[in-house]
Design an enzyme around this catalytic site. Structure first.
Site, short mmCIF file in Angstrom:
data_model
loop_
_atom_site.label_atom_id
_atom_site.label_comp_id
_atom_site.label_asym_id
_atom_site.label_seq_id
_atom_site.Cartn_x
_atom_site.Cartn_y
_atom_site.Cartn_z
N ARG A 37 20.26 83.05 -46.20
CA ARG A 37 19.51 84.31 -46.30
C ARG A 37 20.07 85.20 -47.41
O ARG A 37 19.51 86.23 -47.72
CB ARG A 37 19.51 85.06 -44.96
CG ARG A 37 18.72 84.35 -43.87
CD ARG A 37 17.21 84.49 -44.08
NE ARG A 37 16.59 83.17 -43.97
CZ ARG A 37 15.48 82.79 -44.61
NH1 ARG A 37 14.87 83.61 -45.43
NH2 ARG A 37 15.00 81.59 -44.45
N HIS A 67 26.80 75.77 -53.88
CA HIS A 67 25.35 75.88 -53.96
C HIS A 67 24.94 77.32 -53.65
O HIS A 67 25.33 77.88 -52.64
CB HIS A 67 24.71 74.91 -52.97
CG HIS A 67 23.25 74.64 -53.21
ND1 HIS A 67 22.31 75.64 -53.34
CD2 HIS A 67 22.57 73.47 -53.32
CE1 HIS A 67 21.11 75.09 -53.53
NE2 HIS A 67 21.24 73.78 -53.53
N TYR A 70 19.41 79.14 -51.15
CA TYR A 70 18.17 78.62 -51.73
C TYR A 70 17.07 79.70 -51.78
O TYR A 70 16.03 79.49 -52.36
CB TYR A 70 17.70 77.34 -51.03
CG TYR A 70 17.59 77.42 -49.54
CD1 TYR A 70 16.56 78.13 -48.94
CD2 TYR A 70 18.52 76.78 -48.72
CE1 TYR A 70 16.46 78.20 -47.57
CE2 TYR A 70 18.43 76.84 -47.35
CZ TYR A 70 17.40 77.55 -46.77
OH TYR A 70 17.31 77.63 -45.42
N HIS A 107 18.75 76.62 -57.50
CA HIS A 107 17.35 76.28 -57.71
C HIS A 107 16.82 77.27 -58.74
O HIS A 107 16.91 78.48 -58.51
CB HIS A 107 16.57 76.40 -56.40
CG HIS A 107 17.03 75.44 -55.34
ND1 HIS A 107 16.45 75.36 -54.10
CD2 HIS A 107 18.02 74.50 -55.36
CE1 HIS A 107 17.05 74.42 -53.40
NE2 HIS A 107 18.01 73.89 -54.13
N GLU A 142 19.14 72.80 -60.79
CA GLU A 142 18.76 71.63 -59.98
C GLU A 142 17.34 71.20 -60.31
O GLU A 142 16.44 72.03 -60.46
CB GLU A 142 18.90 71.96 -58.49
CG GLU A 142 18.57 70.76 -57.60
CD GLU A 142 19.01 70.93 -56.14
OE1 GLU A 142 19.74 71.90 -55.83
OE2 GLU A 142 18.61 70.07 -55.33
N ASP A 176 18.52 65.82 -58.19
CA ASP A 176 18.34 65.54 -56.76
C ASP A 176 17.34 64.39 -56.64
O ASP A 176 16.19 64.50 -57.08
CB ASP A 176 17.83 66.82 -56.08
CG ASP A 176 17.72 66.67 -54.56
OD1 ASP A 176 17.12 65.68 -54.11
OD2 ASP A 176 18.22 67.55 -53.85
N HIS A 179 14.15 65.21 -54.80
CA HIS A 179 13.30 66.11 -55.57
C HIS A 179 12.61 65.41 -56.73
O HIS A 179 11.41 65.60 -56.95
CB HIS A 179 14.11 67.29 -56.10
CG HIS A 179 14.71 68.16 -55.03
ND1 HIS A 179 15.50 69.26 -55.32
CD2 HIS A 179 14.62 68.10 -53.69
CE1 HIS A 179 15.88 69.82 -54.18
NE2 HIS A 179 15.37 69.14 -53.17
N HIS A 211 22.47 64.91 -56.35
CA HIS A 211 22.23 65.05 -54.91
C HIS A 211 21.57 63.75 -54.46
O HIS A 211 20.45 63.45 -54.88
CB HIS A 211 21.29 66.23 -54.63
CG HIS A 211 21.95 67.56 -54.76
ND1 HIS A 211 21.25 68.74 -54.84
CD2 HIS A 211 23.27 67.89 -54.78
CE1 HIS A 211 22.12 69.74 -54.92
NE2 HIS A 211 23.34 69.26 -54.89
N ASP A 224 9.57 67.99 -50.91
CA ASP A 224 10.97 68.36 -50.68
C ASP A 224 11.37 68.31 -49.21
O ASP A 224 11.73 69.32 -48.61
CB ASP A 224 11.28 69.75 -51.27
CG ASP A 224 12.77 70.07 -51.23
OD1 ASP A 224 13.56 69.21 -50.79
OD2 ASP A 224 13.14 71.18 -51.67
N HIS A 226 14.10 65.99 -47.14
CA HIS A 226 15.11 64.96 -47.29
C HIS A 226 15.12 64.01 -46.09
O HIS A 226 14.94 64.45 -44.97
CB HIS A 226 16.50 65.58 -47.43
CG HIS A 226 16.63 66.54 -48.56
ND1 HIS A 226 17.82 67.09 -48.95
CD2 HIS A 226 15.70 67.06 -49.42
CE1 HIS A 226 17.63 67.90 -49.98
NE2 HIS A 226 16.35 67.90 -50.28
N GLU A 256 22.80 65.27 -49.05
CA GLU A 256 22.19 66.44 -48.37
C GLU A 256 21.16 65.90 -47.39
O GLU A 256 20.02 66.33 -47.35
CB GLU A 256 21.47 67.33 -49.37
CG GLU A 256 22.31 67.90 -50.47
CD GLU A 256 21.47 68.66 -51.49
OE1 GLU A 256 20.49 68.09 -52.02
OE2 GLU A 256 21.79 69.84 -51.72
#
Ligand code: FE
Ligand code: FE
Ligand code: ZN
Length: 278
Positions: A37, A67, A70, A107, A142, A176, A179, A211, A224, A226, A256
């Site tokens: 968040r 990272h 997001y 990102h 990424e 990734d 991705h 990734h 997206d 995973h 991930e």
């Protein structure tokens, strides 16, 4: 030897993540700089950071990956939104100076209807305010699935960002596998072709981390989601070709995948085994 690890929780601090990684058979790992968040991060414990740094050195870790949350969006629609993202990244980069030589992955952002060109311009403008000539962290863009208005689903979009960043020597790319497959690149049947394309557009020298994820969705789905290794549409054989590829094998690989720690331990061991097999 393959450098591989997984995403770890940072809730117990830096050195605890290093010990956790060792216990999982990892020699790199990734963590969120703060909760997704994007709330305030705890004040940094410099002794804890120094002890992680010593552990990384003693155990010959590849660079680790911090990272960004997001939700951070450098190309959000409102000035308020963009300022918040920029302040968050500035704070992350300041703190990471206590872990010199590592990577900060983010990102690129979602242009939320402003268009890709405007998104690229806003992202590069923010990076031009954030990067400093003497920083010890390399910032990674990424590769994205191209979901919604995401910027970075095509290598060309990352190229455009790099072209507009003055201190582009401080920048790299994190690929990734979920991705890029969701974005439409055929890493299953034509890994060499995709890497040739990457090299032509971005330069393989820019590629700093991978990734390693399977995908729940077919190539080009722009979704997206995973999957655990071998349980998705990419599959173990294609993932094994990735960790064995001569152009990639010295990079840090981070899982991930939707796993608990035991699942990560198994996937790390499995990929180490597949990397050695001829
Ligand atoms: Fe990510
Ligand atoms: Fe990722
Ligand atoms: Zn993802």
């Amino acid at each position: 030897m393959l450098h591989i690890g997984c995403h770890l929780s940072s809730s117990k601090g830096f050195a605890a993540m290093g010990r956790q990684a060792l216990e999982l058979g990892a020699d790199t790992f990734q963590f969120f700089t703060r909760n997704p968040r994007g709330s305030r991060a705890k004040e940094l414990d410099t002794a804890d950071a120094a002890s992680l740094l010593a552990l990384l050195g003693e155990n010959h870790f590849a660079p680790i990956v911090a990272h960004a949350p997001y939700t951070l969006n450098l190309c959000g629609a409102t000035a308020e939104n963009r300022r918040f993202a920029q302040e968050t990244m500035a704070d992350d980069l300041r703190r990471l100076e206590h872990l010199p030589g590592q990577y900060y992955n983010f990102h690129p952002g979602s242009h939320v209807g402003q268009g890709t060109a405007e998104g690229v311009r806003l992202i590069a403008r923010a990076l031009n305010l954030l990067l400093t000539p003497d920083q010890a962290t390399t910032v990674l863009l990424e590769t994205m699935a191209g979901k919604g208005s995401e910027v970075g689903g095509r290598f060309e979009e990352l190229r455009e960002i790099l072209d507009q960043v003055e201190l582009d020597g401080k920048m790299g790319v994190c690929l990734d596998t979920c991705h890029v497959s969701d974005a439409g690149y055929d890493i299953i049947h034509d890994l060499d072709g995709v890497l040739t394309e990457f090299d032509k557009v971005l330069g393989l020298g820019r590629l700093k981390a991978i990734h390693l994820n399977d995908s729940k969705n077919p190539r080009g789905s722009h979704k997206d989601r995973h999957a655990c290794l071998g349980e998705g549409t990419i599959g173990l054989e294609a993932l094994a070709r990735i960790v064995r590829h001569p152009a990639l094998r010295d990079l840090p690989f981070c899982l991930e995948t939707p796993n608990d720690l035991d699942g990560y331990r198994r996937e790390i061991a499995l990929m180490r085994e597949l990397a050695e097999r001829k």
